[in-house]
Design a protein around this motif. Structure first.
Motif, mmCIF file in Angstrom:
data_model
loop_
_atom_site.group_PDB
_atom_site.id
_atom_site.type_symbol
_atom_site.label_atom_id
_atom_site.label_comp_id
_atom_site.label_asym_id
_atom_site.label_seq_id
_atom_site.Cartn_x
_atom_site.Cartn_y
_atom_site.Cartn_z
ATOM 1 N N TRP A 113 0.810 -1.219 0.000
ATOM 2 C CA TRP A 113 0.000 0.000 0.000
ATOM 3 C C TRP A 113 0.843 1.267 0.000
ATOM 4 N N CYS A 114 0.317 2.298 -0.674
ATOM 5 C CA CYS A 114 0.863 3.639 -0.491
ATOM 6 C C CYS A 114 0.601 4.092 0.944
ATOM 7 N N PRO A 115 1.380 5.038 1.459
ATOM 8 C CA PRO A 115 1.093 5.592 2.787
ATOM 9 C C PRO A 115 -0.296 6.228 2.822
ATOM 10 N N PRO A 116 -0.857 6.431 4.017
ATOM 11 C CA PRO A 116 -2.205 7.011 4.138
ATOM 12 C C PRO A 116 -2.348 8.291 3.320
ATOM 13 N N GLY A 117 -3.431 8.357 2.564
ATOM 14 C CA GLY A 117 -3.694 9.522 1.728
ATOM 15 C C GLY A 117 -3.050 9.460 0.366
ATOM 16 N N GLY A 118 -2.187 8.462 0.114
ATOM 17 C CA GLY A 118 -1.491 8.364 -1.162
ATOM 18 C C GLY A 118 -2.174 7.413 -2.132
ATOM 19 N N TYR A 119 -1.776 7.499 -3.396
ATOM 20 C CA TYR A 119 -2.323 6.617 -4.424
ATOM 21 C C TYR A 119 -1.254 6.397 -5.492
ATOM 22 N N LEU A 120 -1.406 5.309 -6.247
ATOM 23 C CA LEU A 120 -0.450 4.959 -7.292
ATOM 24 C C LEU A 120 -0.556 5.951 -8.451
ATOM 25 N N GLN A 121 0.623 6.386 -8.964
ATOM 26 C CA GLN A 121 0.622 7.358 -10.053
ATOM 27 C C GLN A 121 1.359 6.909 -11.304
ATOM 28 N N ARG A 122 2.453 6.171 -11.166
ATOM 29 C CA ARG A 122 3.203 5.726 -12.330
ATOM 30 C C ARG A 122 3.925 4.431 -11.996
ATOM 31 N N PHE A 123 4.564 3.806 -12.996
ATOM 32 C CA PHE A 123 5.159 2.489 -12.767
ATOM 33 C C PHE A 123 6.396 2.283 -13.621
ATOM 34 N N ARG A 144 7.371 -1.985 -10.121
ATOM 35 C CA ARG A 144 7.395 -1.026 -9.030
ATOM 36 C C ARG A 144 6.504 0.155 -9.394
ATOM 37 N N PHE A 145 5.953 0.776 -8.365
ATOM 38 C CA PHE A 145 5.051 1.911 -8.539
ATOM 39 C C PHE A 145 5.561 3.095 -7.732
ATOM 40 N N ALA A 146 5.231 4.289 -8.195
ATOM 41 C CA ALA A 146 5.469 5.509 -7.433
ATOM 42 C C ALA A 146 4.130 6.027 -6.924
ATOM 43 N N CYS A 147 4.087 6.370 -5.644
ATOM 44 C CA CYS A 147 2.879 6.911 -5.029
ATOM 45 C C CYS A 147 2.850 8.437 -5.182
ATOM 46 N N SER A 148 1.688 9.006 -4.954
ATOM 47 C CA SER A 148 1.506 10.446 -5.115
ATOM 48 C C SER A 148 2.366 11.262 -4.161
ATOM 49 N N GLY A 149 2.753 10.689 -3.020
ATOM 50 C CA GLY A 149 3.595 11.395 -2.063
ATOM 51 C C GLY A 149 5.076 11.256 -2.342
ATOM 52 N N GLY A 150 5.446 10.547 -3.409
ATOM 53 C CA GLY A 150 6.844 10.375 -3.778
ATOM 54 C C GLY A 150 7.453 9.055 -3.368
ATOM 55 N N GLU A 151 6.732 8.230 -2.617
ATOM 56 C CA GLU A 151 7.255 6.939 -2.175
ATOM 57 C C GLU A 151 7.246 5.939 -3.334
ATOM 58 N N PRO A 169 3.324 10.006 -15.433
ATOM 59 C CA PRO A 169 2.397 9.866 -14.305
ATOM 60 C C PRO A 169 0.937 10.068 -14.712
ATOM 61 N N CYS A 170 0.047 9.407 -13.989
ATOM 62 C CA CYS A 170 -1.377 9.735 -14.004
ATOM 63 C C CYS A 170 -1.603 10.692 -12.827
ATOM 64 N N GLN A 171 -1.845 11.952 -13.100
ATOM 65 C CA GLN A 171 -1.902 12.942 -12.027
ATOM 66 C C GLN A 171 -3.006 12.643 -11.012
ATOM 67 N N LYS A 172 -4.118 12.076 -11.469
ATOM 68 C CA LYS A 172 -5.236 11.761 -10.569
ATOM 69 C C LYS A 172 -5.237 10.304 -10.130
ATOM 70 N N GLY A 173 -4.172 9.562 -10.467
ATOM 71 C CA GLY A 173 -4.065 8.179 -10.028
ATOM 72 C C GLY A 173 -4.452 7.170 -11.095
ATOM 73 N N LEU A 174 -4.235 5.885 -10.751
ATOM 74 C CA LEU A 174 -4.551 4.777 -11.657
ATOM 75 C C LEU A 174 -5.936 4.228 -11.344
ATOM 76 N N CYS A 175 -6.734 4.028 -12.388
ATOM 77 C CA CYS A 175 -8.091 3.507 -12.198
ATOM 78 C C CYS A 175 -8.402 2.283 -13.043
ATOM 79 N N GLY A 176 -7.443 1.808 -13.837
ATOM 80 C CA GLY A 176 -7.703 0.639 -14.673
ATOM 81 C C GLY A 176 -6.419 -0.036 -15.100
ATOM 82 N N ILE A 177 -6.542 -1.284 -15.541
ATOM 83 C CA ILE A 177 -5.386 -2.100 -15.905
ATOM 84 C C ILE A 177 -5.696 -2.931 -17.138
ATOM 85 N N GLN A 178 -4.657 -3.168 -17.949
ATOM 86 C CA GLN A 178 -4.755 -4.059 -19.097
ATOM 87 C C GLN A 178 -3.414 -4.770 -19.244
ATOM 88 N N THR A 179 -3.426 -6.100 -19.284
ATOM 89 C CA THR A 179 -2.188 -6.866 -19.358
ATOM 90 C C THR A 179 -2.003 -7.501 -20.735
#
Length: 204
Positions: A113-123, A144-151, A169-179
């Motif tokens: 998980w990202c830290p509290p309040g964070g979300y996945l942005q890029r990979f 690996r993923f980068a969270c919105s807080g920089g982690e 980056p997805c500025q508003k976060g990731l909402c879908g996946i395709q493999t």
């Protein structure tokens, strides 16, 4: 045997068609998408899966086959799940996991998980280079993923291969996946399972 072969062919056809329709829907809806340039060459793009409305990815887990030894076939990473919540880590017990097509080998890790309040942005994707000849290929081995807080968060994948450049980056976060998955090739054939992945950006 002929009937079973026909059934398998039908399943493959349905999977390919589903992936094509999913890509077509994504294109029609104009959903922003991020990807990387170092994905593996094998397989085909499967369907898209989206987080439920009002949620976004705050964590992830991966499906990995452990190293099988020198005499056996290795597939590395077989699947990726996004864990979607309405907020930060405090909502993890109400998460909704989404995944596109996953391979048949390996086990799912616990969510990271990202830290509290964070979300996945890029990979960034770790992929083993093409080995050629009769050598064992694996495709993607970790992510690996980068969270919105920089982690930065890294999956519990394998160490083979190299990480490529980070995606935009997805500025508003990731909402879908395709493999991109290579389907099982049968006995005594080299399987690679997951080769590539791309993510759809949130628009809320």
């Amino acid at each position: 045997m002929g009937g079973m072969a026909g059934f398998k062919g039908f399943v493959v056809w349905v999977v390919v068609l589903s992936g094509a329709l999913a890509e077509r829907r994504g294109a029609l809806e104009g959903l922003p998408m991020i990807e990387v340039s170092n994905g593996g060459p094998w397989g085909a793009w499967a369907w898209q899966e989206m987080c439920p409305e009002g949620t976004y990815a705050t964590g992830f887990s991966i499906k990995v086959e452990a190293y099988q030894g020198l005499a056996n076939d290795d597939t590395g990473m077989n699947g990726i799940r996004l864990h979607c919540t309405q907020g930060g880590r405090g909502d993890q017990h109400q998460d909704h996991a989404v995944e596109s097509q996953s391979g048949m080998w390996g086990k799912w890790s616990d969510p990271i998980w990202c830290p509290p309040g964070g979300y996945l942005q890029r990979f960034s994707l770790r992929v083993e280079r093409i080995r050629g000849g009769l050598k064992d290929n694996m495709g993607a081995t970790n992510i690996r993923f980068a969270c919105s807080g920089g982690e930065n968060l890294e999956g519990h994948g394998l160490s083979w291969g190299e990480y490529g450049p980070w995606s935009p980056p997805c500025q508003k976060g990731l909402c879908g996946i395709q493999t991109k998955q290579e389907l099982p090739r049968g006995a005594l054939r080299d399987d690679t399972a997951l080769n590539d992945v791309r993510f759809l950006c949130c628009n809320h």
